[in-house]
Every structure is written in structure tokens, then in C-alpha cells.
Design a protein around this motif. Structure first.
Motif, PDB file in Angstrom:
ATOM      1  N   ALA A  98       0.777  -1.302  -0.078  1.00 45.52           N
ATOM      2  CA  ALA A  98       0.073  -0.053   0.181  1.00 45.52           C
ATOM      3  C   ALA A  98       0.895   1.333   0.086  1.00 45.52           C
ATOM      4  CB  ALA A  98      -0.923   0.228   1.395  1.00 45.52           C
ATOM      5  N   ASP A  99       1.966   1.136   0.856  1.00 42.07           N
ATOM      6  CA  ASP A  99       2.799   2.289   0.981  1.00 42.07           C
ATOM      7  C   ASP A  99       3.236   2.489  -0.528  1.00 42.07           C
ATOM      8  OD1 ASP A  99       2.288   2.848   3.452  1.00 42.07           O
ATOM      9  OD2 ASP A  99       4.231   2.404   4.316  1.00 42.07           O
ATOM     10  N   LEU A 100       3.932   1.702  -1.249  1.00 38.74           N
ATOM     11  CA  LEU A 100       4.620   1.699  -2.415  1.00 38.74           C
ATOM     12  C   LEU A 100       3.687   2.029  -3.554  1.00 38.74           C
ATOM     13  CD1 LEU A 100       6.983  -1.335  -2.595  1.00 38.74           C
ATOM     14  CD2 LEU A 100       7.600   1.117  -2.356  1.00 38.74           C
ATOM     15  N   ALA A 101       2.403   1.536  -3.426  1.00 37.40           N
ATOM     16  CA  ALA A 101       1.188   1.883  -4.441  1.00 37.40           C
ATOM     17  C   ALA A 101       1.153   3.418  -4.430  1.00 37.40           C
ATOM     18  CB  ALA A 101       0.076   0.999  -4.240  1.00 37.40           C
ATOM     19  N   LEU A 102       1.152   3.902  -3.074  1.00 31.85           N
ATOM     20  CA  LEU A 102       0.820   5.506  -2.920  1.00 31.85           C
ATOM     21  C   LEU A 102       1.882   6.009  -3.606  1.00 31.85           C
ATOM     22  CD1 LEU A 102      -0.989   7.631  -1.630  1.00 31.85           C
ATOM     23  CD2 LEU A 102       0.482   7.530   0.338  1.00 31.85           C
ATOM     24  N   LEU A 105       1.642   5.818  -7.490  1.00 29.86           N
ATOM     25  CA  LEU A 105       0.333   6.579  -7.926  1.00 29.86           C
ATOM     26  C   LEU A 105       0.462   7.960  -8.028  1.00 29.86           C
ATOM     27  CD1 LEU A 105      -2.352   4.238  -6.382  1.00 29.86           C
ATOM     28  CD2 LEU A 105      -1.803   4.555  -8.831  1.00 29.86           C
ATOM     29  N   SER A 106       1.036   8.495  -6.953  1.00 23.61           N
ATOM     30  CA  SER A 106       1.464   9.884  -6.971  1.00 23.61           C
ATOM     31  C   SER A 106       2.282  10.291  -7.790  1.00 23.61           C
ATOM     32  CB  SER A 106       2.106  10.303  -5.671  1.00 23.61           C
ATOM     33  OG  SER A 106       2.256  11.405  -5.412  1.00 23.61           O
ATOM     34  N   GLU A 107       3.259   9.628  -8.375  1.00 26.94           N
ATOM     35  CA  GLU A 107       4.261   9.998  -9.495  1.00 26.94           C
ATOM     36  C   GLU A 107       3.136   9.594 -10.884  1.00 26.94           C
ATOM     37  OE1 GLU A 107       8.006   8.220  -9.576  1.00 26.94           O
ATOM     38  OE2 GLU A 107       8.701   8.922  -7.760  1.00 26.94           O
ATOM     39  N   VAL A 108       2.588   8.676 -11.127  1.00 24.49           N
ATOM     40  CA  VAL A 108       1.833   8.688 -12.317  1.00 24.49           C
ATOM     41  C   VAL A 108       0.821   9.768 -12.307  1.00 24.49           C
ATOM     42  CG1 VAL A 108      -0.125   7.262 -13.177  1.00 24.49           C
ATOM     43  CG2 VAL A 108       1.777   6.147 -11.823  1.00 24.49           C
ATOM     44  N   ARG A 109       0.016  10.351 -11.327  1.00 25.07           N
ATOM     45  CA  ARG A 109      -0.598  11.468 -11.409  1.00 25.07           C
ATOM     46  C   ARG A 109       0.147  12.897 -11.720  1.00 25.07           C
ATOM     47  NH1 ARG A 109      -2.930  13.782  -7.513  1.00 25.07           N
ATOM     48  NH2 ARG A 109      -4.939  14.433  -8.505  1.00 25.07           N
ATOM     49  N   GLY A 110       1.362  12.794 -11.296  1.00 32.44           N
ATOM     50  CA  GLY A 110       2.013  13.941 -11.686  1.00 32.44           C
ATOM     51  C   GLY A 110       2.552  13.844 -13.095  1.00 32.44           C
ATOM     52  N   ALA A 111       3.226  12.814 -13.557  1.00 32.34           N
ATOM     53  CA  ALA A 111       3.939  12.700 -14.758  1.00 32.34           C
ATOM     54  C   ALA A 111       2.960  12.346 -15.832  1.00 32.34           C
ATOM     55  CB  ALA A 111       5.060  11.791 -14.714  1.00 32.34           C
ATOM     56  N   VAL A 326      11.138  -0.570  -6.118  1.00 37.43           N
ATOM     57  CA  VAL A 326      11.365   0.779  -6.429  1.00 37.43           C
ATOM     58  C   VAL A 326      12.462   0.683  -7.743  1.00 37.43           C
ATOM     59  CG1 VAL A 326      12.601   2.712  -5.747  1.00 37.43           C
ATOM     60  CG2 VAL A 326      11.043   1.516  -4.244  1.00 37.43           C
ATOM     61  N   LEU A 327      13.348  -0.205  -7.866  1.00 38.41           N
ATOM     62  CA  LEU A 327      14.372  -0.273  -8.829  1.00 38.41           C
ATOM     63  C   LEU A 327      13.740  -0.470 -10.119  1.00 38.41           C
ATOM     64  CD1 LEU A 327      17.195  -2.063  -7.204  1.00 38.41           C
ATOM     65  CD2 LEU A 327      17.297   0.342  -8.013  1.00 38.41           C
ATOM     66  N   LEU A 328      12.674  -1.481 -10.036  1.00 40.76           N
ATOM     67  CA  LEU A 328      11.795  -1.953 -11.357  1.00 40.76           C
ATOM     68  C   LEU A 328      11.237  -0.716 -11.682  1.00 40.76           C
ATOM     69  CD1 LEU A 328      10.767  -4.011 -13.007  1.00 40.76           C
ATOM     70  CD2 LEU A 328       9.162  -4.721 -11.498  1.00 40.76           C
ATOM     71  N   TRP A 329      10.423   0.096 -10.899  1.00 39.99           N
ATOM     72  CA  TRP A 329       9.794   1.120 -11.368  1.00 39.99           C
ATOM     73  C   TRP A 329      10.665   2.324 -11.852  1.00 39.99           C
ATOM     74  CZ3 TRP A 329       5.021   2.860 -12.016  1.00 39.99           C
ATOM     75  CH2 TRP A 329       4.807   4.107 -11.953  1.00 39.99           C
ATOM     76  N   SER A 330      11.799   2.620 -11.232  1.00 37.26           N
ATOM     77  CA  SER A 330      12.515   3.643 -11.617  1.00 37.26           C
ATOM     78  C   SER A 330      13.497   3.212 -13.037  1.00 37.26           C
ATOM     79  CB  SER A 330      13.823   3.807 -10.689  1.00 37.26           C
ATOM     80  OG  SER A 330      14.382   2.834 -10.455  1.00 37.26           O
ATOM     81  N   GLY A 331      13.399   1.954 -13.220  1.00 37.84           N
ATOM     82  CA  GLY A 331      14.120   1.276 -14.382  1.00 37.84           C
ATOM     83  C   GLY A 331      13.241   1.532 -15.711  1.00 37.84           C
TER      84      GLY A 331
END
Length: 331
Positions: A98-102, A105-111, A326-331
Motif C-alpha cells: 500500500a505504501d509503495l502503491a501510494l 500512483l502519486s508519480e503517475v498522477r504527476g507525470a 522501486v528499482l523496477l519502477w525507476s528502471g
């Protein structure tokens, strides 16, 4: 009611709402309740998806999902095509997913998706920090329709085994109240021992409820009707469930939670005292459909040293899975 209200207001015209529930039993129960309110079967407008079962269709506009499924979808398609809103429910539990999803999702909304609706929900959350993290998001509060719950603490400390104290208090609850009894225990082992300590209860059914049971057995424990019953449950019954017939809760005040063992470098389940927020959630199960009673096995004095909220999972367990996400997300 909130996902249905968003649909009725036309806010899901661009896509579906994904509703995160941390536990399978709660996901199925929430989907069934919403479908019932619409007069439909599960799998039409409202569906659910867990790691071992999916009930949805092309017409589904509200999909209740468990944590791993949401995280995987965010990784596979950060634009979340076909999704108009995401609601993270029971956020006070502060699971890693849940913490990672938040954060994601916050980055998805911004970008990528300024139009994506993001809601964070909980009955006992300290909402201020979450609202600040989301750029001072508005906080909406509702007192709901909870009936009064009479909380009764133990009069003195009791050194007897947990199952003996729990069985005695369950019998007291059965004698002093008229409905079903929901008893919270740390795990399946304590549930089994308590059931043995209770023995045969004429005219009563003892139903275990924990994560190792099949979906059918979990649903059977929650099903209304029949004889009066005692539900012996872990914290999977703590949130998101209105169990018809329950008028009394017996709370051990304990739960098994994952913590990193620095000696082995591995996470292991440890017995811990639940937070005040969790204790409030548990007591509330007795007051969903009418006035109720909550019996706590500890004294009022012992409760004063309990923390207000649960420690986030990401701070007490091995950080490697979170770092890999996080690495998968940032990659």
C-alpha cells in the motif's frame, strides 16, 4: 458506498475504479456487498481479483483487488489505461504494497495521468501526513453509523495460558449477550487451542477464520443464519467486514506480525500487542448492526502503554522486496 457513489456521480465514465483491499476475505466480502446493493451478481458491475480467483467481466466498473495485483498492474502499465480511479482502503495498516502503491500512483498522477482520481481511506488513519504527502489533498470525514460499544477490560492481570483466558471470556460473552461472538486471536495455533478449550457448546457452532483456510471455509465462517456461533479469527476479520449477527467481540489484544530478525536476516512472525487503532477497529465489529460489547483480555492500565498506530511494514521487515520494486519502477 463510496465507490458506488463515485459511479453514480459519473466520475467513472472514463474507466473503472480499482479498490485495494489488503486481505482476500475482505475483498470478496466488499465486492459481494456492493453487488448486492446494485441488485446484481458479483462479476458484472462489481468484481474482484485475488491471487487465486478472479470474478469480473467486460462490464465491470468497480474491481476489488488485493495488494500484489495492484502493484503488478502499476508496473506493467504505469498509465493505468482503462482505470479512472484507485482507492487504497484500510491504509492505516501501512503494508509495504500500500505504501509503495501510494508513492507510485502519486508519480503517475504527476507525470502521466493528471485525471487519475486517487483516494486513501481508513477508519482510524492519522490522515494529516498522508494528505500532506499528496500535496495537501482534501480530507473528508464521516462519523458513519456505528452503534455504541461497551468496552470491558480485565479486572486484573491473568497468568493463565491465552486459550484458557479466551475460552472463559467467550463463555462470559455468550452468557451476557444474545448474538454471535467474534474472538480475535494471534494465529491459527491459538485458534485451534481455544477451540479445544471451549469444547462442545450445545446449540452453538465454533467457526475458525484465518488466512490458511480455503476461500470456501472463510466464507462459511462469515455466512449468516443457522445456529448461534463463535467465530475464532485472526486480524483478517479486523477491518472491512460487517459480520451479520455479531454483537460481542473478545479481543486478545495480540497479533502476529512480520519483523526482520537481525540474526538470520530473514522476516519472521512475532507475537505483538496491537495498536490502539487496531483495538478500536476490533471493538467496532461489535457495533456495526446494533449496540455491542467488547471484552478485552488485558487491563485498562496495561493498555496505556500501547502505541497509537501500527508501525509501517516497510520499517520493520526486510527492505529488499521494497527496494526491488522501486528499482523496477525507476528502471
Amino acid at each position: 458506498r463510496l465507490p458506488l457513489a463515485l459511479r453514480e456521480a459519473g466520475l467513472l465514465a472514463r474507466g473503472a475504479l480499482w479498490l485495494l483491499q489488503p486481505r482476500r476475505v475482505a475483498a470478496r466480502a466488499a465486492a459481494r456487498r456492493m453487488a448486492f446493493l446494485l441488485g446484481e451478481d458479483v462479476g458484472r458491475t462489481v468484481g474482484y481479483a485475488t491471487r487465486d480467483e478472479v470474478r469480473s467481466s467486460k462490464d465491470t466498473r468497480i474491481l476489488v483487488v488485493t495488494e500484489g495485483i495492484l502493484t503488478r498492474r502499476i508496473h506493467e502499465d504505469p498509465s493505468l489505461a482503462g482505470i479512472a480511479a484507485v482507492m487504497l482502503d484500510e491504509f492505516h495498516e501501512r503494508s509495504r504494497h500500500a505504501d509503495l502503491a501510494l508513492a507510485f500512483l502519486s508519480e503517475v498522477r504527476g507525470a502521466l495521468r493528471e485525471d487519475l482520481l486517487l483516494l486513501v481511506a481508513s477508519a482510524t488513519l492519522d490522515a494529516g501526513p498522508v494528505a500532506a504527502y499528496l500535496g495537501e489533498a482534501p480530507v473528508v470525514s464521516s462519523d458513519g453509523g456505528l452503534f455504541p460499544v461497551d468496552v470491558r477490560w480485565a479486572e486484573r492481570r491473568d497468568a493463565r495460558p491465552l486459550e484458557a483466558r479466551m475460552a472463559e471470556t467467550v463463555r462470559r460473552a455468550l452468557a451476557e449477550t444474545r448474538g454471535d461472538v467474534l474472538a480475535f486471536l494471534p494465529g491459527a495455533r491459538e485458534i485451534r487451542r481455544t477451540a479445544e478449550a471451549l469444547g462442545e457448546l450445545p446449540g452453538l457452532r465454533v467457526a475458525p477464520l484465518h488466512g490458511d483456510l480455503s476461500a470456501e471455509d472463510q466464507d462459511r465462517a462469515l455466512a449468516p443464519g443457522g445456529s448461534r456461533k463463535v467465530i475464532l479469527a485472526t486480524n483478517i476479520a479486523e477491518t472491512s467486514l460487517t459480520i451479520e449477527g455479531v454483537t460481542a467481540v473478545v479481543d486478545s489484544g495480540l497479533a502476529r506480525v512480520l519483523r526482520l530478525d537481525p540474526r538470520s536476516g530473514l522476516d519472521r512472525l512475532t507475537l505483538s500487542r496491537v495498536s490502539k487503532a487496531s483495538a478500536t477497529q476490533r471493538a467496532g465489529r461489535a457495533g456495526r448492526l446494533g449496540p455491542g460489547v467488547c471484552y478485552r483480555l488485558h487491563t485498562r492500565e496495561e493498555e496505556r502503554g500501547v502505541v497509537d498506530f501500527e508501525e509501517p511494514e516497510i520499517l520493520r521487515t526486510d527492505a529488499t522486496p521494497a527496494l526491488l520494486d522501486v528499482l523496477l519502477w525507476s528502471g
